[in-house]
Write a protein that holds these residues in place. Structure first.
Motif, PDB file in Angstrom:
ATOM      1  N   PRO A  85      -1.737  -3.657 -11.252  1.00  0.00           N
ATOM      2  CA  PRO A  85      -1.337  -2.476 -10.471  1.00  0.00           C
ATOM      3  C   PRO A  85      -0.941  -1.288 -11.328  1.00  0.00           C
ATOM      4  O   PRO A  85      -0.870  -0.158 -10.820  1.00  0.00           O
ATOM      5  N   ILE A 129      -6.227   1.028  -6.303  1.00  0.00           N
ATOM      6  CA  ILE A 129      -6.940   0.031  -5.514  1.00  0.00           C
ATOM      7  C   ILE A 129      -7.216   0.582  -4.120  1.00  0.00           C
ATOM      8  O   ILE A 129      -6.286   0.824  -3.338  1.00  0.00           O
ATOM      9  N   GLN A 155      -4.670   2.520   0.122  1.00  0.00           N
ATOM     10  CA  GLN A 155      -4.593   2.618  -1.327  1.00  0.00           C
ATOM     11  C   GLN A 155      -3.314   1.956  -1.816  1.00  0.00           C
ATOM     12  O   GLN A 155      -2.265   2.056  -1.176  1.00  0.00           O
ATOM     13  N   SER A 156      -3.418   1.290  -2.967  1.00  0.00           N
ATOM     14  CA  SER A 156      -2.255   0.678  -3.597  1.00  0.00           C
ATOM     15  C   SER A 156      -2.426   0.765  -5.110  1.00  0.00           C
ATOM     16  O   SER A 156      -3.466   1.206  -5.608  1.00  0.00           O
ATOM     17  N   ARG A 205      -5.197  -7.203  -3.103  1.00  0.00           N
ATOM     18  CA  ARG A 205      -4.665  -6.237  -4.078  1.00  0.00           C
ATOM     19  C   ARG A 205      -4.282  -6.922  -5.383  1.00  0.00           C
ATOM     20  O   ARG A 205      -4.183  -6.279  -6.426  1.00  0.00           O
ATOM     21  N   ALA A 210       0.838  -1.188   0.000  1.00  0.00           N
ATOM     22  CA  ALA A 210       0.000   0.000   0.000  1.00  0.00           C
ATOM     23  C   ALA A 210       0.879   1.246   0.000  1.00  0.00           C
ATOM     24  O   ALA A 210       1.918   1.276   0.658  1.00  0.00           O
TER      25      ALA A 210
END
Length: 323
Positions: free
Chosen positions: A66, A71, A36-37, A61, A18
């Motif tokens: 990504p 996320i 959040q990530s 996640r 994250a």
């Protein structure tokens, strides 16, 4: 419709950390953990965990590219890292929806993909129906409409015939003269003053679900389902919601209001042999929402960790990112 199984199944994306975490105040006693990530400039997605009473974990996640997704995850009221733990005060579907909206506004997000499995699918549907202008699309797993037949199947008579060994362990804490209403008997103990009995019943309640999530059976139970620190919040909050019918104003509220979101793209991943949330609910949702994409995984149960479910969810999030 059921899509043919791909020749090569997709796996999870690599592990990531994250880049931001925090606690969000509410208008109640609750403080909500969030994180959040991924890509801060990517497509926002809100991840809604199961239970109710479960928690997010770093593995969640990994269902998202990504590079493409921003996320956002949160622990719902009373569970995970949110505070106070196992609290039922002001803990309803509608206060959870208010928390999701508060977090969206706090993070400056206009619209986001809504992702959830099991109870997370229930909450995803309820959120999108309540705020259809804030959802880009939905990616759902193991559809749970929180109706009386579903609860009776899993907590009274149904799944018991498929997992009789695990069912005996679920029955064990409850005297025979109370077994005609197992949810009620558990609720009395999970909300009672005897801490030792509460913990014992919480582990039995949680373990029943943990032992039935996978087609591999009880031996595949995730360890945390038998740990009191997780089980107490999980069992208390689940039983609280189920005894109150999910706090919906009527039976079948989700199906009765699905017309509000039929314009949104939706991907549904459903294990053919899901015993926790049987395929009848996913089928009913798809019949009410024929525009949705129903991906039936032929060799999976309920667990999000099963290879076919991972494949379907990763393909689903890729699909949502390409819309």
């Amino acid at each position: 419709m059921a899509f043919p199984a791909p020749a090569t199944r997709r796996d999870l994306y690599p592990e990531i950390e994250a880049y931001q975490t925090g606690f969000m105040a509410t208008d109640s006693v609750h403080e909500i953990y969030w994180e959040q990530s991924g890509n801060p400039d990517g497509i926002p997605v809100i991840v809604l965990h199961g239970g109710p009473g479960g928690a997010v974990n770093p593995g969640m996640r990994r269902y998202f590219d990504p590079a493409k997704y921003r996320i956002v995850m949160l622990d719902q009221r009373g569970c995970g890292r949110s505070r106070p733990n196992a609290s039922l005060e002001d803990n309803t579907t509608w206060t959870l929806i208010a928390d999701i909206e508060r977090l969206r506004e706090q993070l400056g997000i206009d619209k986001w993909v809504v992702f959830g499995g099991s109870w997370g699918s229930t909450l995803s549907l309820a959120y999108a129906i309540t705020h259809p202008d804030r959802a880009l699309s939905l990616v759902l797993r193991g559809i749970f409409l929180l109706t009386r037949p579903e609860l009776h199947w899993f907590y009274q008579d149904g799944a018991s015939h498929i997992f009789p060994d695990a069912w005996e362990r679920f029955l064990e804490p409850i005297p025979e003269d109370e077994r005609h209403d197992l949810m009620g008997a558990y609720y009395k103990r999970l909300t009672g003053d005897d801490a030792a009995e509460r913990d014992r019943c919480a582990i039995a309640w949680s373990s029943w679900e943990g032992e039935t999530v996978s087609v591999q059976g009880p031996d595949a139970r995730p360890d945390r389902f038998a740990e009191a620190d997780f089980a107490v919040a999980f069992a208390r909050i689940e039983c609280w919601y189920f005894m109150n019918g999910g706090f919906f104003p009527e039976e079948n509220w989700l199906l009765n209001n699905v017309h509000r979101i039929r314009h949104l793209p939706c991907w549904i991943a459903q294990g053919r042999f899901d015993v926790v949330t049987p395929m009848t609910s996913a089928w009913a949702l798809h019949r009410a929402w024929p525009e949705s994409k129903l991906d039936v995984v032929p060799d999976a149960g309920h667990a999000s960790s099963e290879p076919g479910i991972i494949d379907s969810l990763v393909r689903g999030t890729d699909w949502a990112a390409g819309l």
